[in-house]
Design an enzyme around this catalytic site. Structure first.
Site, PDB file in Angstrom:
ATOM      1  N   LYS A  11       0.522  -1.135  -0.218  1.00 25.27           N
ATOM      2  CA  LYS A  11      -0.054  -0.128  -0.107  1.00 25.27           C
ATOM      3  C   LYS A  11       0.892   1.223  -0.379  1.00 25.27           C
ATOM      4  CE  LYS A  11      -3.602  -2.930   1.849  1.00 25.27           C
ATOM      5  NZ  LYS A  11      -4.950  -3.056   2.790  1.00 25.27           N
ATOM      6  N   GLU A  95      -9.693  -0.310  -1.997  1.00 24.24           N
ATOM      7  CA  GLU A  95      -9.266   0.792  -0.933  1.00 24.24           C
ATOM      8  C   GLU A  95      -9.299   2.234  -2.440  1.00 24.24           C
ATOM      9  OE1 GLU A  95      -5.626   0.327   0.682  1.00 24.24           O
ATOM     10  OE2 GLU A  95      -7.027  -1.421   2.460  1.00 24.24           O
ATOM     11  N   GLY A 169      -7.288  -5.016   7.615  1.00 23.69           N
ATOM     12  CA  GLY A 169      -7.019  -3.866   8.220  1.00 23.69           C
ATOM     13  C   GLY A 169      -7.720  -3.938   9.525  1.00 23.69           C
TER      14      GLY A 169
HETATM   15  P1  13P Z   1      -4.273  -6.417   5.819  1.00 27.89           P
HETATM   16  O1  13P Z   1      -3.424  -7.044   5.461  1.00 27.89           O
HETATM   17  O2  13P Z   1      -3.642  -4.991   6.140  1.00 27.89           O
HETATM   18  O3  13P Z   1      -5.424  -6.586   6.420  1.00 27.89           O
HETATM   19  O4  13P Z   1      -4.936  -5.951   4.691  1.00 27.89           O
HETATM   20  C1  13P Z   1      -5.371  -7.055   3.481  1.00 27.89           C
HETATM   21  C2  13P Z   1      -4.764  -6.389   2.085  1.00 27.89           C
HETATM   22  O5  13P Z   1      -6.293  -5.365   1.691  1.00 27.89           O
HETATM   23  C3  13P Z   1      -4.079  -5.765   1.138  1.00 27.89           C
HETATM   24  O6  13P Z   1      -4.362  -6.092  -0.082  1.00 27.89           O
END
Ligand code: 13P
Length: 243
Positions: A11, A95, A169
């Site tokens: 990200k 996102e 998340g």
């Molecule tokens: P997390 O593993 O931090 O929950 O994020 C998942 C994600 O959006 C991977 O693209």
């Protein structure tokens, strides 16, 4: 049987100093029988690809434009990502769907651009918590799959990640039965049954093995736990040990 893939999505995290995590990953946790992919921010793709050169680690991007060139300030085209050393590109992450209003038709157009540039499109789908509570999960993910997947998608060109929006998340994950139900439904809806189906959303070293034991789960798309080599390495090891 589809190939197994452990994919990390950094990200909007990562500076040049964090490439030390890649050195540690290569030193301590690879090679692996599963494919391993890290998608850093675009600013680190070329440097990470240089680090990974000659190893089994693959490097990917997190988005691309639909056009190959043009007047699109701030955007990055798929051929540029390939030129920088990327082999994959994440498309349609929730996102981006939420922050940038990206719909499935745009995601499909981006996937076609990725394929034209020789990139594997890693297409994300998943329901919101309100949609799950309303009993719409299977209808939502099936429609997102149908609308986001280009007609010509094959196992060589495309990977699907099921990421429930409410599990990203948050430390919350669906039950084993809920993940299995979605993955079984998606498998049956795929044009090519060999397309790998990843689960994403709060995957950690502590829950990876039970998730990878689910039929029709071919790996994971990992956010937070991909930032540290030790955590991501433990997830890779769990994937190697599965099946
Ligand atoms: P997390 O593993 O931090 O929950 O994020 C998942 C994600 O959006 C991977 O693209």
């Amino acid at each position: 049987m589809p190939r197994k893939l452990a994919a990390g999505n950094w990200k909007m995290n990562g500076l040049a100093a964090d490439l030390a995590q890649i050195d540690a990953l290569l030193r301590d946790h690879m090679p692996s029988t599963a494919e391993v992919l890290i998608c850093p921010p675009a600013t680190l793709i070329a440097a990470m690809a240089a680090r990974a050169h000659g190893t089994a680690l693959q490097v990917g991007a997190q988005d691309c434009h639909t056009a190959a060139t043009g007047a699109h300030t701030g955007d990055i085209a798929a051929p540029m990502l390939a030129d920088a050393g990327a082999s994959h590109v994440i498309l349609g992450h929730s996102e981006r769907r939420a922050d940038h209003g990206e719909g499935s038709a745009l995601v499909a157009a981006k996937a076609r651009a990725a394929h034209t540039a020789g990139l594997v499109a890693l297409i994300c789908i998943g329901e919101t918590e309100a949609q799950r509570d309303a009993g719409q999960t299977l209808a939502v993910v099936t429609e997102q799959l149908r609308e986001s997947l280009p007609e010509a998608a094959t196992a060589a060109s495309t990977v699907i990640a099921y990421e429930p929006v409410w599990a990203i998340g948050t430390g919350r994950t669906p039950s084993i039965e809920q993940i299995a139900e979605v993955h079984d439904t998606l498998r049956a809806a795929l044009p090519d049954p060999e397309i790998a189906l990843l689960y994403g959303g709060s995957v950690k070293p502590s829950n990876a093995a039970e998730i990878f034991a689910i039929g029709n789960v071919d790996g994971a798309l990992v956010g937070g736990a991909s930032l540290k080599a030790a955590d991501f390495g433990a997830i890779i090891a769990a994937l190697d040990a599965s099946r």
